[in-house]
Write an enzyme that holds these catalytic residues in place. Structure first.
Site, PDB file in Angstrom:
ATOM      1  N   ASN A  11       0.870  -1.177   0.000  1.00  0.00           N
ATOM      2  CA  ASN A  11       0.000   0.000   0.000  1.00  0.00           C
ATOM      3  C   ASN A  11       0.907   1.226   0.000  1.00  0.00           C
ATOM      4  O   ASN A  11       1.514   1.551   1.010  1.00  0.00           O
ATOM      5  CB  ASN A  11      -0.889  -0.040   1.253  1.00  0.00           C
ATOM      6  N   TRP A  12       1.010   1.863  -1.142  1.00  0.00           N
ATOM      7  CA  TRP A  12       1.932   3.002  -1.277  1.00  0.00           C
ATOM      8  C   TRP A  12       1.399   4.260  -0.590  1.00  0.00           C
ATOM      9  O   TRP A  12       2.123   5.244  -0.470  1.00  0.00           O
ATOM     10  CB  TRP A  12       2.215   3.281  -2.758  1.00  0.00           C
ATOM     11  N   LYS A  13       0.124   4.237  -0.212  1.00  0.00           N
ATOM     12  CA  LYS A  13      -0.495   5.412   0.428  1.00  0.00           C
ATOM     13  C   LYS A  13      -0.257   6.644  -0.449  1.00  0.00           C
ATOM     14  O   LYS A  13      -0.273   6.529  -1.679  1.00  0.00           O
ATOM     15  CB  LYS A  13       0.022   5.583   1.860  1.00  0.00           C
ATOM     16  N   HIS A  99      -9.382   0.939   4.962  1.00  0.00           N
ATOM     17  CA  HIS A  99      -8.097   1.119   5.653  1.00  0.00           C
ATOM     18  C   HIS A  99      -8.326   2.035   6.856  1.00  0.00           C
ATOM     19  O   HIS A  99      -9.143   2.955   6.796  1.00  0.00           O
ATOM     20  CB  HIS A  99      -7.058   1.729   4.709  1.00  0.00           C
ATOM     21  N   GLU A 101      -6.730   4.435   7.926  1.00  0.00           N
ATOM     22  CA  GLU A 101      -6.532   5.863   7.631  1.00  0.00           C
ATOM     23  C   GLU A 101      -7.769   6.455   6.956  1.00  0.00           C
ATOM     24  O   GLU A 101      -8.007   7.663   7.043  1.00  0.00           O
ATOM     25  CB  GLU A 101      -5.260   6.039   6.784  1.00  0.00           C
ATOM     26  N   GLU A 169      -5.098  -5.074  10.459  1.00  0.00           N
ATOM     27  CA  GLU A 169      -4.059  -4.078  10.695  1.00  0.00           C
ATOM     28  C   GLU A 169      -4.376  -3.326  11.990  1.00  0.00           C
ATOM     29  O   GLU A 169      -5.214  -2.416  11.993  1.00  0.00           O
ATOM     30  CB  GLU A 169      -4.018  -3.055   9.543  1.00  0.00           C
ATOM     31  N   GLY A 175       2.998   1.998  10.886  1.00  0.00           N
ATOM     32  CA  GLY A 175       4.007   3.045  10.799  1.00  0.00           C
ATOM     33  C   GLY A 175       4.721   3.351  12.106  1.00  0.00           C
ATOM     34  O   GLY A 175       5.374   4.376  12.236  1.00  0.00           O
ATOM     35  N   SER A 213       3.707  -2.421  10.319  1.00  0.00           N
ATOM     36  CA  SER A 213       5.146  -2.535  10.581  1.00  0.00           C
ATOM     37  C   SER A 213       5.737  -3.877  10.147  1.00  0.00           C
ATOM     38  O   SER A 213       6.659  -4.391  10.794  1.00  0.00           O
ATOM     39  CB  SER A 213       5.455  -2.251  12.059  1.00  0.00           C
ATOM     40  N   GLY A 234       3.085  -1.142   4.243  1.00  0.00           N
ATOM     41  CA  GLY A 234       3.143   0.281   3.906  1.00  0.00           C
ATOM     42  C   GLY A 234       4.570   0.691   3.585  1.00  0.00           C
ATOM     43  O   GLY A 234       5.077   0.476   2.489  1.00  0.00           O
ATOM     44  N   GLY A 235       5.255   1.275   4.565  1.00  0.00           N
ATOM     45  CA  GLY A 235       6.591   1.840   4.370  1.00  0.00           C
ATOM     46  C   GLY A 235       7.572   0.937   3.635  1.00  0.00           C
ATOM     47  O   GLY A 235       8.249   1.376   2.694  1.00  0.00           O
TER      48      GLY A 235
HETATM   49  P1  13P Z   1       3.375   0.203   7.627  1.00  0.00           P
HETATM   50  O1  13P Z   1       3.836  -1.076   6.960  1.00  0.00           O
HETATM   51  O2  13P Z   1       4.098   1.405   7.155  1.00  0.00           O
HETATM   52  O3  13P Z   1       3.271   0.055   9.098  1.00  0.00           O
HETATM   53  O4  13P Z   1       1.848   0.432   7.082  1.00  0.00           O
HETATM   54  C1  13P Z   1       0.939  -0.604   7.185  1.00  0.00           C
HETATM   55  C2  13P Z   1      -0.284  -0.226   6.425  1.00  0.00           C
HETATM   56  O5  13P Z   1      -1.037   0.635   6.819  1.00  0.00           O
HETATM   57  C3  13P Z   1      -0.538  -0.921   5.155  1.00  0.00           C
HETATM   58  O6  13P Z   1      -1.834  -0.688   4.699  1.00  0.00           O
END
Ligand code: 13P
Length: 251
Positions: A11-13, A99, A101, A169, A175, A213, A234-235
């Site tokens: 997920n590149w956000k 998600h 967010e 999640e 993050g 994470s 994510g990251g």
């Molecule tokens: P991180 O891997 O950066 O913790 O993000 C997880 C995430 O929200 C994937 O959708």
């Protein structure tokens, strides 16, 4: 993991412009080639602005692409929103819905998430339905109850192992570098599978991803958990090497 093929999803956000986004996709496409890897599928969900370009890069390879959110309606007066059909038109095969967010920053309810997931199915996309508790909810001992309610409220009618993926999640793990214990992840995933038994046909075949994470250093032990069928990253998905290293942790 019994007979389910791992899904490693990035997920590149709100990261990625045309140049670096297509370069990242290109690096993964080259590693996958036309046939991919029998152990896992690799999915990237870039910002909608570069979804077409990223999908074009992956087209003749096993690289899968998806959107990060969609509207419940197929079209209409919804300024700034994107229909699931538009994501499909841009080359997507998947879309992330619900998600945390989106649930937090846009006050999305499980009922709305269910509408978005239903839209994904209508458009021929596979929905990745996200659930997860906050730190406060976990500390109050409510994590299982909150996640169970999110699963029951967000999984659409007609969901099957072919068109729907779940992603657990925990909000506090996103993050932050923090992750639940292996036992806590195992317990939550097994509870989610139990919940799916009353909701979907062939619940044993539905993939349940863990997200929060995930990185190369913890992927192997997380992906070894029975009911963990992949990762939503994510990251660490923003670098081809670290994302690929997570996929290599699949057994
Ligand atoms: P991180 O891997 O950066 O913790 O993000 C997880 C995430 O929200 C994937 O959708």
């Amino acid at each position: 993991m019994t007979g389910r093929r791992y899904l490693i999803a990035g997920n590149w956000k709100m990261h990625g412009r045309l140049q670096d986004g297509t370069a990242l996709a290109q690096a993964l496409a080259e590693k996958l080639g036309p046939n991919g890897d029998p152990r896992f599928e690799i999915l990237v969900c870039p910002p909608a602005t570069i979804l077409s370009a990223v999908s074009a890069v992956g087209e003749k390879t096993a690289l899968l692409t998806g959107g990060q959110d969609c509207h419940a309606a197929p079209q209409g007066a919804h300024t700034g929103d994107i229909a699931a059909e538009m994501l499909a038109d841009a080359g997507a095969g998947y879309v992330i819905v619900g998600h945390s967010e989106r649930r937090q920053n846009h006050a999305e309810t499980s009922a709305q998430v269910k509408g978005k997931a239903a839209a994904a199915l209508r458009a021929g996309l596979k929905a990745i339905v996200c659930v997860g508790e906050t730190r406060e909810q976990r500390d109050a001992g409510q994590a299982a109850e909150i996640v169970a309610a999110q699963v029951a409220g967000s999984v659409p009618e007609g969901a099957t192992a072919d068109n729907c993926v779940l992603a657990y999640e925990p909000v506090w793990a996103i993050g932050t570098g923090l992750t639940p214990t292996i036992a806590d992840i195992a317990a939550m995933h097994s509870m989610i599978r139990e919940k799916l038994r009353g909701l979907v046909a062939s619940p044993e075949a539905v993939r349940i991803l863990y997200g929060g994470s995930v990185k190369a250093s913890n992927a192997a032990e997380i992906l070894a958990i029975d009911d963990v069928d992949g990762a939503l990253v994510g990251g660490a998905s923003l670098d081809a090497g670290s994302f690929w290293a997570i996929a290599q942790a699949c057994r």
